[in-house]
Design a protein around this motif. Structure first.
Motif, PDB file in Angstrom:
ATOM      1  N   LEU A   1      62.542 112.722  59.297  1.00  0.00           N
ATOM      2  CA  LEU A   1      63.678 112.069  59.938  1.00  0.00           C
ATOM      3  C   LEU A   1      63.447 110.563  59.936  1.00  0.00           C
ATOM      4  O   LEU A   1      62.341 110.082  59.682  1.00  0.00           O
ATOM      5  CB  LEU A   1      63.834 112.556  61.382  1.00  0.00           C
ATOM      6  N   THR A   2      64.472 109.818  60.254  1.00  0.00           N
ATOM      7  CA  THR A   2      64.328 108.374  60.447  1.00  0.00           C
ATOM      8  C   THR A   2      64.990 107.984  61.754  1.00  0.00           C
ATOM      9  O   THR A   2      65.939 108.649  62.217  1.00  0.00           O
ATOM     10  CB  THR A   2      64.962 107.574  59.301  1.00  0.00           C
TER      11      THR A   2
ATOM     12  N   LEU B   1      68.817 108.110  65.851  1.00  0.00           N
ATOM     13  CA  LEU B   1      68.396 108.721  64.599  1.00  0.00           C
ATOM     14  C   LEU B   1      69.170 108.123  63.443  1.00  0.00           C
ATOM     15  O   LEU B   1      70.339 107.770  63.574  1.00  0.00           O
ATOM     16  CB  LEU B   1      68.624 110.240  64.655  1.00  0.00           C
TER      17      LEU B   1
ATOM     18  N   LYS C   1      74.952 111.553  65.810  1.00  0.00           N
ATOM     19  CA  LYS C   1      73.624 111.178  65.319  1.00  0.00           C
ATOM     20  C   LYS C   1      72.513 112.043  65.904  1.00  0.00           C
ATOM     21  O   LYS C   1      71.419 111.570  66.207  1.00  0.00           O
ATOM     22  CB  LYS C   1      73.338 109.686  65.595  1.00  0.00           C
TER      23      LYS C   1
ATOM     24  N   ILE D   1      70.330 115.725  64.954  1.00  0.00           N
ATOM     25  CA  ILE D   1      69.964 116.520  63.794  1.00  0.00           C
ATOM     26  C   ILE D   1      69.889 117.992  64.202  1.00  0.00           C
ATOM     27  O   ILE D   1      69.289 118.335  65.229  1.00  0.00           O
ATOM     28  CB  ILE D   1      68.601 116.087  63.210  1.00  0.00           C
TER      29      ILE D   1
ATOM     30  N   SER E   1      60.064 121.819  62.708  1.00  0.00           N
ATOM     31  CA  SER E   1      61.242 122.510  63.236  1.00  0.00           C
ATOM     32  C   SER E   1      60.882 123.825  63.915  1.00  0.00           C
ATOM     33  O   SER E   1      61.672 124.355  64.701  1.00  0.00           O
ATOM     34  CB  SER E   1      62.228 122.770  62.095  1.00  0.00           C
TER      35      SER E   1
ATOM     36  N   LEU F   1      73.259 116.325  59.953  1.00  0.00           N
ATOM     37  CA  LEU F   1      73.438 115.169  60.833  1.00  0.00           C
ATOM     38  C   LEU F   1      74.822 115.257  61.438  1.00  0.00           C
ATOM     39  O   LEU F   1      75.822 115.410  60.722  1.00  0.00           O
ATOM     40  CB  LEU F   1      73.286 113.871  60.042  1.00  0.00           C
TER      41      LEU F   1
ATOM     42  N   ALA G   1      69.034 120.770  56.988  1.00  0.00           N
ATOM     43  CA  ALA G   1      69.176 119.794  58.074  1.00  0.00           C
ATOM     44  C   ALA G   1      70.592 119.244  58.044  1.00  0.00           C
ATOM     45  O   ALA G   1      71.174 119.042  56.976  1.00  0.00           O
ATOM     46  CB  ALA G   1      68.166 118.672  57.924  1.00  0.00           C
TER      47      ALA G   1
ATOM     48  N   TRP H   1      58.876 115.892  61.673  1.00  0.00           N
ATOM     49  CA  TRP H   1      59.207 116.785  62.789  1.00  0.00           C
ATOM     50  C   TRP H   1      58.990 118.224  62.346  1.00  0.00           C
ATOM     51  O   TRP H   1      59.411 118.620  61.258  1.00  0.00           O
ATOM     52  CB  TRP H   1      60.667 116.585  63.199  1.00  0.00           C
TER      53      TRP H   1
ATOM     54  N   VAL I   1      67.301 111.589  55.876  1.00  0.00           N
ATOM     55  CA  VAL I   1      66.642 112.829  56.272  1.00  0.00           C
ATOM     56  C   VAL I   1      66.190 113.535  54.995  1.00  0.00           C
ATOM     57  O   VAL I   1      66.884 113.479  53.974  1.00  0.00           O
ATOM     58  CB  VAL I   1      67.598 113.735  57.076  1.00  0.00           C
TER      59      VAL I   1
END
Length: 1777
Positions: free
Chosen positions: A1548-1549, A1533, A1508, A1510, A1571, A1504, A1502, A1569, A1537
């Motif tokens: 995620l946050t 976001l 912001k 992902i 993917s 960032l 992942a 999430w 992560v």
């Protein structure tokens, strides 16, 4: 921990050197990696502290070694303001939750009157309140017993609440001796232990032996037996009556009283000779109602019956029994003639049948409560009469008589009992006649064993069934039991209430008026307060209900009568629960005292017009003084509508309550109990006598009332009435004399009981009861007396007992005579008996506990609580002087009964050993006994243990081991309060190498519960300069002052704790807590010659006395002011605001002078803004005997005010702005001891300026250190020295020479320090602890210098071979680049490989057990062989230049992932190939990658971006997918992560806004999430806690926002959140599995995925604690609280141990879990890095590192903030080469 957290509170320092700046830290180091991933270790960071988070699988966390400091003091102050503002938002008080893993939290942290639970919405009825209508609780509902009890009815019948199994054993005497003895020795101890494990007490009443002649003399044996049967039926749970019968019918007694009408009928039917005997012994008593004939005491006619001459005694007894038989035969014959069969039966049946009649035949539900054991001896009826036979069957005397006895017994056994008892309750046995029952015969022995076994089994079965049934039927668990106990006590008091009309009217008026204040009833001891309070309950519950036609809820408590009313915590908890239940509210009642106070205030608002509430608390003075209960700050000062509140107390100041009530109640609400009028007294006499079915003659009445006129107190009247009830109508004048005072009456009572029960029996039993710490239970007192051979020899003076114990009859008689003067109350979860009235306690102390006997009494009590004679035979000498030994069958005293702590032993044994002067036993059994101390810590509290040590150390001052252990406890107080189970770890570390307590440390090391131990000492040692660490506050300490003698300190805290606390500096313990006085105190002072405490709030100044009464308040005109105290004994208060000072008298609070400063044109006093005021007390002002000095608002001008002249004598600017425009300010200032000079400084240069007090011109300036941060100045009394705090040290200046030295190094930043003699110093710091230092002692550091590894470990990696760690360290404190890469052997504790490097550390990742990946000084990443310390691989291409280079190793798949050199795409390397494997394109072409997140188990990455978003890259198929804030419906976001170890989910946050009851709040939540599908799986939302945090005022400031994420298994992951809770979630469903509570600050988390354990760390200085958790059970396994923060923490690859680092100098410390089955032994692991120690120089930069590789597939445009900087760096490097 993650920027999403929004926290500005700094973590405990992790890597700064001694010369770092304290107040703010700004990163100045080169790049270090920061990433968060599924199995990451986390390190908190903020804007000013650059930190790094990385996976355990090769991660690192670099914290800066040196921090930039603010350039000016003005800048520092601004930073302080920012910090304060942020703290005020984030750090409001929070609820203390129960610790995970069953750890016991300290419950009594202090009191509060803060009205916080209710907010505006609650007051309007939203969620938290409910309107109660008549439909909820109506009069018809009151017919239900439990609801009536709950509402306070005093008319309802009450069930028993005692947790007692009490059996009455009924039998004939001689023939059942063997059975009863075997029950005593075998059955009763087993049943007692069985009951104890269930939380019940077991008591046996056996009245068949131990009958003293005094009891026979009074003819009250039978009445006493029947009373005991009733008592057993009333109290016992389960069985209450056991009958043991064979062939004897039993003794028939003469009635003690016979109604006159019946007696006269009987006498008429008796022949003349027997009639003469009857009329001799029975006399008519007109004082009985109706009149009776009473059997005269034997000793009246036969004085020798009580003679000590055995011959005379025997002769008198024989004469009486002859006449007794005559009277018995006459009455039986007459009764059969003139009375009906049933009435005549009273004169015919035996005492045994009377007991059986009451205990079985007339009993309610006998099948649940009664057992019958019947023994048949074959053929005994046919035996020839003889002495031995007569012992087992009625066979002597007139045949008619014994045949009648046999017939009555046959009827009882064959007919009457079997008709009532079921077969399972009847146990029958047949034995052969062998000259009686003899256990030496095998068949008799087997019979006795069988009977005893049956008895034990059946008893235990019935007890178990009864307890289970009781648990089912009990409503509201212990609460109803508590209310029943108080209702029962109230009803007892009401039985004898009469009169008091004026007092009743006052109560009725108060209940009807509109007063919103408490009504306090007060009076002297014995004035009748408790009885009046009982009447007040009745008025409220019944009378008021009738007059108003409304249901009224009454919650009342009589303090000290139960466990739930003896201390303030238990009292408030039970009242709060009752009120909550009454109003059918849903409130989880806290166990924390502070929250209880808030909740108690909250529940009072439940009251409504439909259901008003009356609360009553009697005898406030009886409250345990712990937690400052008697300062009454927990009582509401204003009552809500529909609430009335009545309390009572003694008036004497010594009990504190009444003076405190006077402090906040108006005079009209203080009701003094008036003198009892004579008319009332006469009415009380009539009422009392009527209830007792008694009357007195006219002459006797005159004696009684005349005596009362001389001592008009209700208690005296009661005692006199008790004596008058014993008078007969024929009593002589000499027998109707009353004492003149209460004390004389008590002594007369004692004297009479001494005669009746024996002087020795009375004095010892009352002596033990009085000397006991908090009373004794009935069985305890019986056991103690059973070990007192003086008592037993006295009791056994004329006969030999069947077993050497105190006969139960003795206790029954004594209890009967004293029961109305004793009270049953709770202590240590046991119902104990103690004196209810102080007058009795004082009289008993004086009479039965003289100094010469105290040591003996305490020694006997100590032996009992030690269980010394529970299983051993106790030696003794009998009455004839013969030596022997016998088992006493007393209660065993293990530390635990099953799962229940033996609080009686834990709390009483040390107390009595200390008072007995037995220091050897005290040490062996208690204070040097690990098991005892650990159990007491878990069962009670750390403060209880410290009090034991304090008591012992003052009693035995020469015992060095007690001194050392006591000091170790004081140092660990805060730690053990946090978690009692860390006690062995703390003691092992603190007491290492202390020979005097070597055995104790060995005991600690043998601890069997899990605990963590380091392999090196990490804690401060006792015996050094730090003497104690006093815990109690709940936030960082801010202000401190000492009394003039230096023996008492006062402190206050930052936001989060409004309590003011005073401390005993000499003994190292809390004295008192003051709360409810105001919000956010920021300075405290002793004033008015130390008699008052002045508290300076932001906008209010309050002065209180030591009882907490507010003496006066001062309201400044604005928050911008400065307060200075001065004058002799601080008798003047100077309030400087605007351009003037107002001078107040510190005693009265009156303004005496107002003086303007004409030199203040354009200036003003005070500080700029509220924030600054909150941050710091007035370090920029000072007062002395004759002067006050203060700065202006810019802190650049100083003004001097003369208290003598009442005028300003000088104002001068002492600092100006420097050339850069930065302002230097006065940050510390003090007046010299001789008052001729002013010393001041700024906190940037820290130069010490010494100026003339009249001109403020500098006389001299001593150069300070730029590394200091001076906050305050104080001067010594002799004027030679000045001391101040700076960072973690105390700095002492020699004012003459200017020399300065550092001393008393602290583990965190010091806020203030005070001393009066330079021997004892008190300091406060940014943690919650008050420290006391002995400056005469040398520093004691243990072995901290022994295993140093340089100055600071910058980063550390644990290797697959857990014996070793790899680390990057800085070798010295010099600013040059002297770093090293090392391999450290954790077993041998030394460096085995070292590569010296000049480059500043950067990337540091594990590849395998012999290689690491590094990036230091250039844009290349390289692999270093740890064995040879050489570079073995340099990878193709460059990585971006960044402060946080994103280089991740996925070791399970041999991959390295980085950004391309321009941060646009993802670049992948194979660990075994230097060339780039592939570049995966970023689908967001205009966004750069800022952070990467990986997991060792998966090839998903992942990323960032700077916008912001992902991106999820799949390395396997080289694809990518984008996640935006819109996809998961959040505002933005976050940077937190985590990639799941398997599957397609990632965590995620994101920031999201919520509206909860009109209040908008923003949270940073976690989201799962997928993917692969591109869909949201779950929102991680703990809604329940979020709502609580918004609605509940005492939880404001807490948040469920996510700080970090960490995987602990393939499917479970943790979030650490802003409410200091870790939450466990399921990655596949998003289900919240568990909340892991126990931390009190921000949490860092560490794990290796699928490891058996994971670690959390509460990182703020207030907590600074490590917790070890089980991955399987999610329970806390062990914890450890440090004195100072560590640098780094890493879990070892074994998953069971971990390492930490220390700084200045640096050490690497290995931690193991002990107290488990298998303890990790690293020495058994292979020596991977054995052989000769290797040290080499390693160059990690090469010229070619800066050249482009033409074959590099990375064509991304390199992004640099400043290309010039790059060119300069390369040129400098070329020059260096």
């Amino acid at each position: 921990m993650g920027s999403s957290a929004g926290k500005e509170k700094q973590p405990a320092d992790k890597g700064d050197s001694n010369d770092n700046v304290v107040q703010q830290k700004t990163a100045s180091t080169p790049a270090s990696q920061s990433k968060s991933q599924g199995n990451s270790e986390t390190v908190q960071h903020s804007e000013r502290v650059l930190a790094k988070k990385k996976t355990e699988n090769g991660g690192e966390g670099v914290l800066p070694n040196r921090q930039d400091r603010p350039k000016t003091s003005k800048e520092r102050m601004q930073m302080q303001r920012e910090k304060t503002i942020m703290v005020s938002k984030e750090r409001t008080p929070k609820l203390q939750r129960q610790k995970t893993g069953g750890f016991k939290r300290e419950k009594t942290m202090g009191l509060t009157r803060q009205k916080t639970v209710l907010n505006d919405k609650a007051l309007k009825g939203k969620k938290l309140t409910k309107t109660i209508s008549k439909e909820h609780i109506t009069s018809s509902t009151l017919k239900s017993g439990m609801n009536a009890i709950l509402l306070g009815s005093t008319t309802v019948d009450l069930p028993s609440t005692a947790k007692i199994v009490r059996i009455f054993t009924s039998s004939t005497f001689k023939d059942t001796e063997n059975e009863r003895n075997m029950w005593m020795t075998e059955a009763y101890p087993a049943i007692k232990l069985f009951c104890q494990k269930l939380g019940y007490e077991f008591q046996v009443v056996d009245m068949r032996w131990g009958v003293r002649n005094e009891s026979v003399d009074e003819h009250n044996g039978t009445e006493m037996c029947l009373r005991e049967v009733q008592q057993c039926q009333r109290l016992s749970t389960g069985p209450n009556f056991v009958s043991l019968l064979s062939h004897r019918y039993g003794y028939r007694n003469l009635p003690r009283v016979i109604e006159a009408s019946e007696f006269e009928k009987l006498v008429e039917a008796v022949n003349p000779d027997p009639k003469k005997v009857l009329l001799k012994w029975y006399r008519r008593d007109e004082n009985a109602v109706p009149p009776v004939y009473a059997l005269t005491q034997i000793s009246k006619f036969l004085p020798d019956f009580l003679s000590t001459d055995s011959q005379k005694k025997r002769e008198a007894a024989n004469q009486f029994w002859v006449e007794n038989d005559i009277m018995q035969d006459a009455l039986e014959m007459a009764a059969n003639q003139v009375l009906g069969p049933e009435d005549a039966r009273r004169y015919v049946i035996s005492v045994t049948e009377k007991e059986t009649q009451m205990g079985i035949l007339d009993a309610e539900d006998p099948k649940s409560h009664c057992l019958w054991f019947r023994r048949r001896i074959k053929g005994i009826e046919d035996l020839e009469p003889s002495t031995i036979v007569s012992h087992y069957i009625d066979s002597t005397g007139p045949e008619e008589k014994w045949r009648k006895n046999r017939a009555l017994l046959k009827e009882l056994c064959d007919s009457r009992i079997p008709q009532v008892l079921p077969a399972k309750n009847i146990h029958q046995y047949e034995v052969e006649w062998k000259q009686g029952i003899n256990s030496s015969h095998l068949d008799h022995k087997e019979y006795l064993i069988k009977m005893t076994s049956d008895f034990t089994t059946r008893m235990c079965s019935m007890i178990q069934e009864a307890i289970e049934e009781r648990r089912k039927s009990e409503k509201a668990d212990s609460l109803i039991q508590e209310i029943i106990n108080h209702t029962s006590f109230c009803k007892t008091k009401l039985e004898n209430f009469h009169g008091r009309e004026k007092a009743q009217e006052k109560i009725k008026e108060y209940l009807k008026d509109k007063s919103s204040k408490i009504l306090a009833i007060h009076g002297s001891s014995g004035s009748g307060k408790t009885t009046l309070m009982a009447k007040a309950v009745e008025i409220s519950a019944n009378s008021l209900r009738k007059t108003t036609n409304k249901t009224v809820a009454v919650a009342f408590r009589f303090v000290g009568t139960t466990p739930g009313s003896s201390n303030v915590s238990a009292l408030l908890e039970s009242l709060t629960r009752q009120i909550t239940l009454i109003y059918q509210e849903d409130l989880k009642v806290s166990e924390e005292l502070r929250e209880l106070v808030e909740q108690f205030d909250h529940v009072l608002h439940y009251a409504s017009a439909e259901l008003p509430l009356v609360v009553m608390i009697d005898s406030l003075d009886q409250l345990d003084p712990a937690n400052n209960a008697r300062n009454l700050s927990w009582l509401p000062q204003e009552l809500p509508p529909h609430v009335k509140f009545i309390v009572s107390t003694l008036e004497e100041d010594i009990y504190e309550c009444f003076p405190n009530l006077q402090g906040f109640l108006p005079p009209e609400n203080l009701f003094s109990i008036p003198k009892l009028p004579t008319n009332d007294a006469s009415g009380i006499v009539d009422h009392w006598l009527k209830n007792k079915d008694r009357c007195i003659t006219k002459r006797q009445r005159e004696i009684l009332l005349k005596a009362f006129e001389k001592c008009p107190l209700p208690l005296y009247l009661k005692m006199s009435l008790d004596e008058a009830c014993r008078w007969n109508s024929f009593s002589s004048e000499s027998e109707t004399v009353l004492e003149k005072t209460i004390r004389e009456s008590i002594n007369a009572l004692f004297q009479r009981l001494e005669k009746s029960h024996g002087l020795l029996m009375m004095s010892r039993s009352m002596g033990y009861l009085t000397a006991a710490r908090n009373g004794l239970s009935e069985s305890e007192l019986e056991d103690i007396l059973s070990c007192d051979d003086d008592v037993l020899n006295d009791v056994y003076q004329y006969w030999k007992p069947p077993i050497r114990r105190l006969p139960p009859l003795m206790m029954a008689r004594l209890r009967t005579d004293l029961q109305q003067y004793l009270v049953e109350r709770g202590a240590d979860n046991v119902t104990v008996t103690s004196w209810y009235h102080r007058q009795f306690l004082e009289a008993a102390e004086n009479r039965y506990c003289p100094p010469k006997d105290l040591a003996f009494l305490h020694s006997q009590l100590a032996d009992f609580f030690d269980g010394k004679w529970a299983s051993e035979k106790k030696p003794y000498k009998d009455k004839d002087g013969k030596s022997n030994e016998e088992i006493r069958h007393v209660m065993s005293q293990p530390l635990m009964y099953g799962e229940t702590y033996n609080l009686r032993k834990l709390n009483n044994l040390p107390y009595h050993l200390i008072h007995a002067g037995n220091v050897a036993a005290l040490k062996e059994k208690c204070l040097c006994n690990f098991e005892f101390l650990q159990h007491k810590l878990l069962a009670t509290s750390c403060r209880e243990v410290i009090d034991d040590f304090d008591h012992a150390r003052h009693t035995f001052p020469k015992e060095k081991d007690l001194e050392l252990l006591g000091e170790a406890f004081q140092l660990s107080e805060d730690d053990v309060i946090y978690d009692p189970l860390m006690f062995p770890s703390q003691m092992i570390d603190r007491l290492a190498d202390e020979k005097i307590v070597k055995d104790f440390v060995t005991q600690c090391k043998s601890c069997t519960h899990p605990h963590i131990r380091p392999n090196q000492e990490v804690l401060i040692k006792p015996g050094g300069q730090m003497r104690c660490a006093m815990a109690g506050h709940r936030a960082s300490l801010k202000s401190l002052d000492l009394k003039q003698d230096g023996k008492t300190a006062v402190t206050c805290c930052e936001i989060g704790d409004d309590e003011i606390r005073t401390w005993d500096v000499t003994r190292g313990k809390l004295i008192r807590t003051y709360d409810g006085l105001g919000d956010h105190p920021f300075s405290v002072y002793y004033v008015n010659n130390d008699s008052f405490i002045m508290i300076n709030y932001i906008n209010l100044i309050k002065t209180i006395n030591e009882l907490g009464e507010v003496m006066f308040t001062i309201q400044p005109r604005s928050v911008q002011h400065t307060l200075v105290v001065g004058g002799t004994g601080n008798t003047w208060l100077g309030l400087f605001q605007e351009q003037m000072v107002e001078l107040y008298d510190a005693k009265s609070g009156e303004v005496k002078h107002k003086v303007s400063n004409s030199d203040m044109s354009g200036l003003k006093f005070g500080v700029d803004g509220i924030a600054t005021a909150v941050v710091r007390p007035s370090y920029n002002s000072h007062g002395s005997y004759n002067y006050m000095v203060v700065t202006d608002s810019t802190q650049q001008y100083i003004s001097v005010f003369s208290l003598k002249k009442k005028a300003f004598i000088c104002t001068r600017q002492v600092f100006t702005d420097n050339a850069n425009g930065d302002a230097y300010t006065v940050d510390a200032m003090v007046i010299s001891a001789d008052e001729r000079q002013v010393c001041y400084c700024d906190c940037f240069t820290n130069d010490l300026h010494i100026a003339d007090i009249n001109t403020l011109k500098d006389n001299k300036v001593h150069k300070g250190s730029g590394d200091d941060y001076t906050l305050n100045y104080h001067v010594s009394k002799d004027g030679k020295s000045l001391y101040c705090v700076s960072n973690r040290d105390i700095v002492i200046w020699d004012l003459k020479s200017g020399e300065r030295k550092y001393t008393l190094q602290h583990s965190c930043y010091v806020t203030d320090a005070r001393t009066v003699d330079f021997r004892t110093m008190v300091t406060i710091t940014e943690d919650k602890v008050v420290y006391v230092w002995d400056m005469t002692r040398p520093e004691k550091r243990g072995h901290k210098e022994k295993f140093n590894v340089g100055q600071n470990v910058w980063n550390i990696i644990t290797l697959p071979n857990s014996r070793y760690v790899a680390a990057l360290m800085k070798k010295t404190s010099q600013s040059t680049n002297d770093f090293a890469l090392i391999i450290y052997d954790l077993v041998d504790r030394n460096i085995v490989r070292q590569a010296n490097i000049m480059e500043t550390p950067g990337v540091f990742e594990l590849i395998d057990d012999e290689h690491v990946l590094v990036n230091m000084g250039s844009s290349k990443i390289k692999i270093v062989n740890l064995n040879t310390m050489t570079v073995v691989h340099t990878f193709q291409g460059k990585i971006p230049k960044s402060e946080e280079p994103q280089v991740n190793v996925i070791s399970d798949h041999n991959k390295i992932v980085v950004q391309t050199k321009g941060s646009s795409h993802l670049k992948v390397y194979d660990i075994n190939q230097e060339e780039t494997e592939c570049i995966i394109q970023n689908p967001l072409s205009n966004e750069r990658i800022e952070k990467l997140y990986t997991n060792n188990k998966t090839l998903k990455v992942a990323a960032l971006t700077d916008y912001k978003n992902i991106i999820v890259f799949n390395i396997k198929d080289k694809t990518s997918k984008v996640v935006t804030a819109a996809d998961i419906k959040v505002d933005e976001l976050g940077e937190i992560v985590a990639v799941a170890p398997c599957g397609d989910n990632i965590v995620l946050t994101g920031a999201k806004s919520f509206t909860i009851h009109d209040e908008v709040t923003e949270e940073i939540l976690g989201y799962i999430w997928n993917s692969k599908s591109g869909k949201l799986v779950a929102e991680l939302h703990d809604k329940e806690y979020q709502i609580n945090y918004v609605l509940k005022e005492n939880q404001r400031g807490l948040s469920i926002s996510v700080d970090d994420v960490m995987f602990i298994t393939d499917t479970w992951f943790l979030t650490s959140d802003d409410d200091y809770i870790m939450r466990v979630w399921d990655i596949n469903t998003g289900t919240l599995m568990k909340r892991l509570t126990g931390h009190e600050s921000n949490i860092e988390m560490f794990s290796i995925t699928d490891g058996p354990l994971f670690v959390s760390y509460g990182c703020w200085e207030e907590e600074n604690a490590i917790k070890l958790w089980s991955t399987e059970s999610l329970e806390c396994v062990a914890s450890f609280k440090l004195d100072s923060a560590f640098g780094k923490l890493r879990l070892c690859k074994d998953g069971l141990t971990f390492v930490t680092t220390e700084i200045n100098p640096s050490r690497i410390i290995h931690w193991k879990l002990h107290g488990v089955e298998e303890i990790v032994d690293l020495s058994k692991l292979p020596k991977k890095f054995g052989g000769k120690v290797l040290e080499v120089d390693l160059d990690l930069q090469a010229v070619e590192d800066y050249e482009d590789d033409p074959n590099d597939p990375d064509t991304d445009i390199e992004f640099n903030d400043d290309d010039d900087d790059d060119d300069e760096e390369y040129e400098e490097y070329e020059e260096e080469i």
